[in-house]
Write a protein that holds these residues in place. Sequence first.
Motif, PDB file in Angstrom:
ATOM      1  N   THR A  44      54.917  42.885  46.362  1.00 22.16           N
ATOM      2  CA  THR A  44      54.359  44.518  46.997  1.00 22.16           C
ATOM      3  C   THR A  44      53.118  44.829  46.721  1.00 22.16           C
ATOM      4  O   THR A  44      52.112  45.821  46.919  1.00 22.16           O
ATOM      5  CB  THR A  44      54.682  45.687  45.970  1.00 22.16           C
ATOM      6  N   THR A  45      52.386  43.920  45.687  1.00 23.99           N
ATOM      7  CA  THR A  45      51.108  43.733  45.703  1.00 23.99           C
ATOM      8  C   THR A  45      50.425  43.320  46.154  1.00 23.99           C
ATOM      9  O   THR A  45      50.678  41.725  45.668  1.00 23.99           O
ATOM     10  CB  THR A  45      51.031  43.719  43.519  1.00 23.99           C
ATOM     11  N   THR A  46      49.028  43.220  46.480  1.00 24.62           N
ATOM     12  CA  THR A  46      48.106  42.326  46.675  1.00 24.62           C
ATOM     13  C   THR A  46      46.659  42.174  46.167  1.00 24.62           C
ATOM     14  O   THR A  46      45.870  43.640  45.636  1.00 24.62           O
ATOM     15  CB  THR A  46      47.991  43.142  48.846  1.00 24.62           C
ATOM     16  N   TYR A  47      46.689  40.830  45.860  1.00 23.48           N
ATOM     17  CA  TYR A  47      45.163  40.845  44.608  1.00 23.48           C
ATOM     18  C   TYR A  47      44.046  40.258  45.758  1.00 23.48           C
ATOM     19  O   TYR A  47      44.477  39.722  46.767  1.00 23.48           O
ATOM     20  CB  TYR A  47      45.990  39.573  43.781  1.00 23.48           C
ATOM     21  N   ARG A  48      42.914  41.038  45.332  1.00 26.75           N
ATOM     22  CA  ARG A  48      41.464  40.448  45.846  1.00 26.75           C
ATOM     23  C   ARG A  48      41.011  39.636  45.057  1.00 26.75           C
ATOM     24  O   ARG A  48      40.741  39.942  43.768  1.00 26.75           O
ATOM     25  CB  ARG A  48      40.678  41.984  46.177  1.00 26.75           C
ATOM     26  N   ILE A  49      40.958  38.284  45.826  1.00 21.69           N
ATOM     27  CA  ILE A  49      40.401  37.701  44.548  1.00 21.69           C
ATOM     28  C   ILE A  49      39.312  37.271  45.147  1.00 21.69           C
ATOM     29  O   ILE A  49      39.217  36.733  46.085  1.00 21.69           O
ATOM     30  CB  ILE A  49      41.562  36.013  43.994  1.00 21.69           C
ATOM     31  N   ALA A  50      38.103  37.025  44.061  1.00 17.03           N
ATOM     32  CA  ALA A  50      36.950  36.790  44.480  1.00 17.03           C
ATOM     33  C   ALA A  50      35.820  35.625  43.685  1.00 17.03           C
ATOM     34  O   ALA A  50      36.154  36.218  42.068  1.00 17.03           O
ATOM     35  CB  ALA A  50      35.826  37.983  45.548  1.00 17.03           C
ATOM     36  N   GLY A  51      34.899  35.139  44.230  1.00 17.08           N
ATOM     37  CA  GLY A  51      34.575  34.661  43.125  1.00 17.08           C
ATOM     38  C   GLY A  51      33.196  33.604  43.668  1.00 17.08           C
ATOM     39  O   GLY A  51      32.463  33.714  44.950  1.00 17.08           O
ATOM     40  N   HIS A  52      32.270  32.490  42.839  1.00 15.78           N
ATOM     41  CA  HIS A  52      32.122  32.083  43.199  1.00 15.78           C
ATOM     42  C   HIS A  52      31.835  29.918  42.360  1.00 15.78           C
ATOM     43  O   HIS A  52      32.932  30.047  42.263  1.00 15.78           O
ATOM     44  CB  HIS A  52      30.297  31.915  43.136  1.00 15.78           C
ATOM     45  N   ARG A  53      31.347  29.513  43.046  1.00 17.54           N
ATOM     46  CA  ARG A  53      31.930  28.049  42.566  1.00 17.54           C
ATOM     47  C   ARG A  53      31.082  27.601  42.055  1.00 17.54           C
ATOM     48  O   ARG A  53      29.750  27.440  42.135  1.00 17.54           O
ATOM     49  CB  ARG A  53      31.503  27.039  44.308  1.00 17.54           C
ATOM     50  N   THR A  54      31.401  26.777  41.093  1.00 14.45           N
ATOM     51  CA  THR A  54      30.172  26.201  40.056  1.00 14.45           C
ATOM     52  C   THR A  54      29.954  25.033  39.522  1.00 14.45           C
ATOM     53  O   THR A  54      29.559  24.675  39.369  1.00 14.45           O
ATOM     54  CB  THR A  54      31.562  26.540  38.902  1.00 14.45           C
ATOM     55  N   THR A  55      31.168  23.923  40.653  1.00 12.72           N
ATOM     56  CA  THR A  55      30.607  22.420  41.061  1.00 12.72           C
ATOM     57  C   THR A  55      31.352  22.325  42.575  1.00 12.72           C
ATOM     58  O   THR A  55      32.266  22.788  42.666  1.00 12.72           O
ATOM     59  CB  THR A  55      31.862  21.583  40.257  1.00 12.72           C
TER      60      THR A  55
END
Length: 155
Positions: free
Chosen positions: A136-147
């Motif tokens: 029932t939950t949509t998680y927004r996942i975001a970020g940046h590349r470290t390698t």
Amino acid sequence: MKKIIYLILIAVVFISVSCEPTYKKEYSTAYPFAGDWTLTSYKGAAKDFGPFEVKIYNTSLSKDSVWIDDYATTSSNGHYWSFKFRAKIDIVNKTITAKAEKNQIAGYAIPINLTNGKVVGTDSITMDVVFGDDSTTTYRIAGHRTTSYEEYMKQ
């Protein structure tokens, strides 16, 4: 006659020494997506969890899919939700999706849906994820590349 043979010999040696092979850097089929990522999870506008690490790398199955892996080997030791699943990629549009993809963690075979996944620029990623045990939950996942893939190629 000796001079001609001598000149030919010098020319052959010169050509063979000067013709070093040039190597073209080859990229993985998962190039725009591959690398180590530092991500944060959000429920709506509120931060849910993070930062955590995820690795994205190519599969041996085809040129249009990648593995998304948070280093888990059991259902309780991943960096975030304990997942490893295959996702479809579109290299031209830099998009990524997974529909009811089975989690590959032993004993934790929940379905995972990934929508609206996109690499922005060269080092940012965003995606919406629904895990089968919290459907029932949509998680927004975001970020940046470290390698990145280029950094792996230098090693």
